[in-house]
Write a protein that holds these residues in place. Structure first.
Motif, short mmCIF file in Angstrom:
data_model
loop_
_atom_site.label_atom_id
_atom_site.label_comp_id
_atom_site.label_asym_id
_atom_site.label_seq_id
_atom_site.Cartn_x
_atom_site.Cartn_y
_atom_site.Cartn_z
N THR A 32 -3.98 19.85 -4.80
CA THR A 32 -3.30 18.25 -4.86
C THR A 32 -3.97 17.10 -4.27
O THR A 32 -4.58 17.56 -3.15
CB THR A 32 -1.74 18.38 -4.03
OG1 THR A 32 -1.12 19.41 -4.76
CG2 THR A 32 -1.14 17.24 -4.19
N LEU A 33 -4.21 16.16 -4.95
CA LEU A 33 -4.90 15.11 -4.41
C LEU A 33 -4.01 13.71 -3.80
O LEU A 33 -3.14 13.61 -4.68
CB LEU A 33 -5.70 14.50 -5.58
CG LEU A 33 -6.73 13.45 -5.19
CD1 LEU A 33 -7.68 13.75 -4.12
CD2 LEU A 33 -7.17 12.60 -6.28
N VAL A 34 -4.16 13.35 -2.56
CA VAL A 34 -3.45 12.36 -2.09
C VAL A 34 -4.47 11.51 -1.81
O VAL A 34 -5.44 11.25 -1.07
CB VAL A 34 -2.86 12.93 -0.76
CG1 VAL A 34 -2.07 11.76 -0.11
CG2 VAL A 34 -1.93 13.97 -1.05
N ILE A 35 -4.11 10.00 -2.52
CA ILE A 35 -4.86 8.86 -2.43
C ILE A 35 -4.12 7.68 -1.77
O ILE A 35 -2.99 7.52 -1.95
CB ILE A 35 -5.74 8.53 -3.43
CG1 ILE A 35 -4.61 8.23 -4.67
CG2 ILE A 35 -6.67 9.74 -3.98
CD1 ILE A 35 -5.24 7.92 -5.95
N CYS A 36 -4.85 6.51 -1.15
CA CYS A 36 -4.28 5.42 -0.72
C CYS A 36 -4.42 4.31 -1.77
O CYS A 36 -5.73 4.11 -2.25
CB CYS A 36 -4.98 5.19 0.50
SG CYS A 36 -4.39 3.70 1.47
N THR A 37 -3.53 3.71 -2.18
CA THR A 37 -3.73 2.88 -3.59
C THR A 37 -2.60 1.74 -3.20
O THR A 37 -1.80 1.82 -2.27
CB THR A 37 -3.51 3.40 -4.78
OG1 THR A 37 -3.73 2.66 -5.68
CG2 THR A 37 -1.98 3.79 -4.85
N ASN A 38 -3.21 0.74 -4.05
CA ASN A 38 -2.24 -0.62 -3.99
C ASN A 38 -1.77 -0.92 -5.45
O ASN A 38 -2.93 -1.25 -6.22
CB ASN A 38 -2.82 -1.65 -3.27
CG ASN A 38 -2.05 -2.86 -3.18
OD1 ASN A 38 -1.24 -3.26 -4.03
ND2 ASN A 38 -2.19 -3.83 -1.93
N PRO A 39 -0.40 -0.58 -6.11
CA PRO A 39 -0.29 -0.75 -7.40
C PRO A 39 -0.71 -2.13 -7.76
O PRO A 39 -0.66 -2.39 -9.06
CB PRO A 39 1.10 -0.65 -7.40
CG PRO A 39 1.58 0.32 -6.07
CD PRO A 39 0.56 -0.36 -5.15
N TYR A 72 0.89 -1.01 0.09
CA TYR A 72 0.10 0.09 -0.01
C TYR A 72 1.06 1.20 0.00
O TYR A 72 1.95 1.27 0.64
CB TYR A 72 -0.99 0.03 1.33
CG TYR A 72 -2.20 -0.96 1.01
CD1 TYR A 72 -3.13 -0.52 0.72
CD2 TYR A 72 -1.73 -2.13 1.47
CE1 TYR A 72 -4.34 -1.64 0.61
CE2 TYR A 72 -3.00 -3.16 1.52
CZ TYR A 72 -3.97 -2.91 0.91
OH TYR A 72 -5.09 -3.64 0.57
N MET A 73 0.24 2.20 -0.61
CA MET A 73 1.22 3.41 -0.70
C MET A 73 0.23 4.50 -0.91
O MET A 73 -0.94 4.75 -1.42
CB MET A 73 2.24 3.46 -1.83
CG MET A 73 1.47 3.06 -3.51
SD MET A 73 2.66 3.12 -4.73
CE MET A 73 3.63 4.47 -4.61
N TRP A 74 1.06 5.78 -0.66
CA TRP A 74 0.03 7.03 -1.03
C TRP A 74 0.24 7.51 -2.53
O TRP A 74 1.57 7.47 -2.65
CB TRP A 74 0.55 8.40 -0.03
CG TRP A 74 0.04 8.12 1.41
CD1 TRP A 74 0.94 7.74 2.31
CD2 TRP A 74 -1.16 8.03 2.11
NE1 TRP A 74 0.07 7.65 3.63
CE2 TRP A 74 -1.12 7.88 3.29
CE3 TRP A 74 -2.42 8.46 1.38
CZ2 TRP A 74 -2.05 7.85 4.16
CZ3 TRP A 74 -3.55 8.52 2.14
CH2 TRP A 74 -3.51 8.23 3.49
N ARG A 75 -0.56 7.88 -3.17
CA ARG A 75 -0.32 8.65 -4.65
C ARG A 75 -0.87 10.15 -4.46
O ARG A 75 -1.68 10.16 -4.17
CB ARG A 75 -0.94 7.61 -5.55
CG ARG A 75 -0.60 8.06 -6.65
CD ARG A 75 -0.96 6.83 -7.83
NE ARG A 75 -0.13 7.25 -9.14
CZ ARG A 75 -0.17 6.23 -9.97
NH1 ARG A 75 -0.45 5.07 -10.06
NH2 ARG A 75 0.47 6.76 -11.12
N VAL A 76 0.26 10.81 -4.96
CA VAL A 76 0.06 12.28 -4.72
C VAL A 76 -0.13 12.73 -6.05
O VAL A 76 0.77 12.36 -7.25
CB VAL A 76 1.20 12.84 -4.26
CG1 VAL A 76 1.16 14.41 -4.39
CG2 VAL A 76 1.62 12.46 -2.84
N ILE A 77 -1.31 13.08 -6.76
CA ILE A 77 -1.86 13.85 -8.00
C ILE A 77 -1.92 15.32 -7.97
O ILE A 77 -2.76 15.98 -7.18
CB ILE A 77 -2.96 13.04 -8.46
CG1 ILE A 77 -2.56 11.67 -8.43
CG2 ILE A 77 -3.24 13.64 -9.76
CD1 ILE A 77 -3.93 10.78 -8.65
#
Length: 272
Positions: A59-66, A38-43
């Motif tokens: 800026t959008l920060v979302i929790c995701t799993n590649p 799991y990681m934070w993705r910064v858009i």
């Protein structure tokens, strides 16, 4: 701490909310898939304005799993608590000011003045621009009062400052030069037998350019560069009569004429 930063084209919070709806399925806090990294993705969004006092970048920060990304253009997102529960501090992503530059100015165009003696009239044209006040303030920046700016601050073509115009003729009465009986148009004068008479005629106004003619004491008419006996009209409009005689005594008239009117000046010459 794991997070990844990307840049996408978005504008303002409304666009970011729309972006969330297109990222893919969102796993709830209760049912996150417990696999992978799991990681934070910064858009980073684009600026909301290209100029002016209100440009803001969100800026959008979302929790995701590649591992759940089956398509490079889709993301599987999770509630923030999924990443927080795994010891991943959420990156800070405050709004930022952007593109806080004055917008292009506008041309201020004055009224044309009177027609000049050479058939032109002019007007004042300048670029006006509004500066930004309190530029670095996130939400309280504003536009200042308009002020004159350089022409380069206006991107539209500059309106013309000169215009052709029409004007009726006018002949000036120049200063008198007392050399060999030289008389200015509109004045009386005396000249001795055998001398050369010169009378100046200067057109000071007229558009289109007026034509000039002289009427001699014996009613002969001469245009510029024409000759009749001892009389001739020079290219500059000056009438010259050589070897003056008694019959040259009388009224001499200079006439300037164009399509808008005419002007006349007379000189009374006495031969003594």
């Amino acid at each position: 701490m794991w997070y990844k930063q990307d840049s996408i084209s978005s504008s303002g919070s409304a666009v970011i909310f729309l972006l969330l709806s297109t990222l893919g399925p969102v796993f709830s806090q209760e049912t996150p898939p417990d696999v992978g990294m799991y990681m934070w993705r910064v858009i980073v969004g684009s600026c909301s304005r290209t100029c002016g006092p209100s440009g803001i970048r969100l800026t959008l920060v979302i929790c995701t799993n590649p591992q759940f990304c089956t398509d490079d253009e889709k993301l599987y997102t999770h509630d923030d608590i999924v990443c927080r529960n795994r010891g991943l501090p959420r990156p800070m992503a405050p709004p930022e000011v952007c593109n806080r530059i004055p917008c292009p100015g506008g041309w201020i165009v004055g009224e044309y003045g009177d027609c000049s003696s050479y058939g032109k009239r002019t007007r004042d044209v300048y670029c006006e621009q509004r500066p930004i006040v309190n530029m670095e303030a996130l939400y309280t920046a504003s536009l200042g009062e308009p002020r004159r700016a350089s022409d380069s601050a206006c991107i539209a073509p500059k309106p013309s400052t000169i215009q052709e115009c029409s004007l009726a003729p006018e002949i000036a009465t120049p200063l008198v030069s007392h050399q060999d009986a030289f008389y200015a148009v509109g004045q009386e004068g005396c000249i001795h037998h055998g001398r050369q008479l010169s009378i100046d005629a200067v057109i000071v106004a007229g558009s289109p350019m007026p034509t000039l003619t002289w009427t001699l004491a014996d009613s002969t008419e001469l245009a510029v560069n024409e000759t009749s006996g001892r009389a001739r009209v020079l290219a500059n409009g000056t009438l010259v009569v050589a070897n003056v005689k008694d019959r040259d005594d009388g009224i001499y008239v200079a006439t300037a004429k164009n399509e808008h009117g005419k002007d006349m000046k007379m000189s009374k010459i006495t031969v003594v």
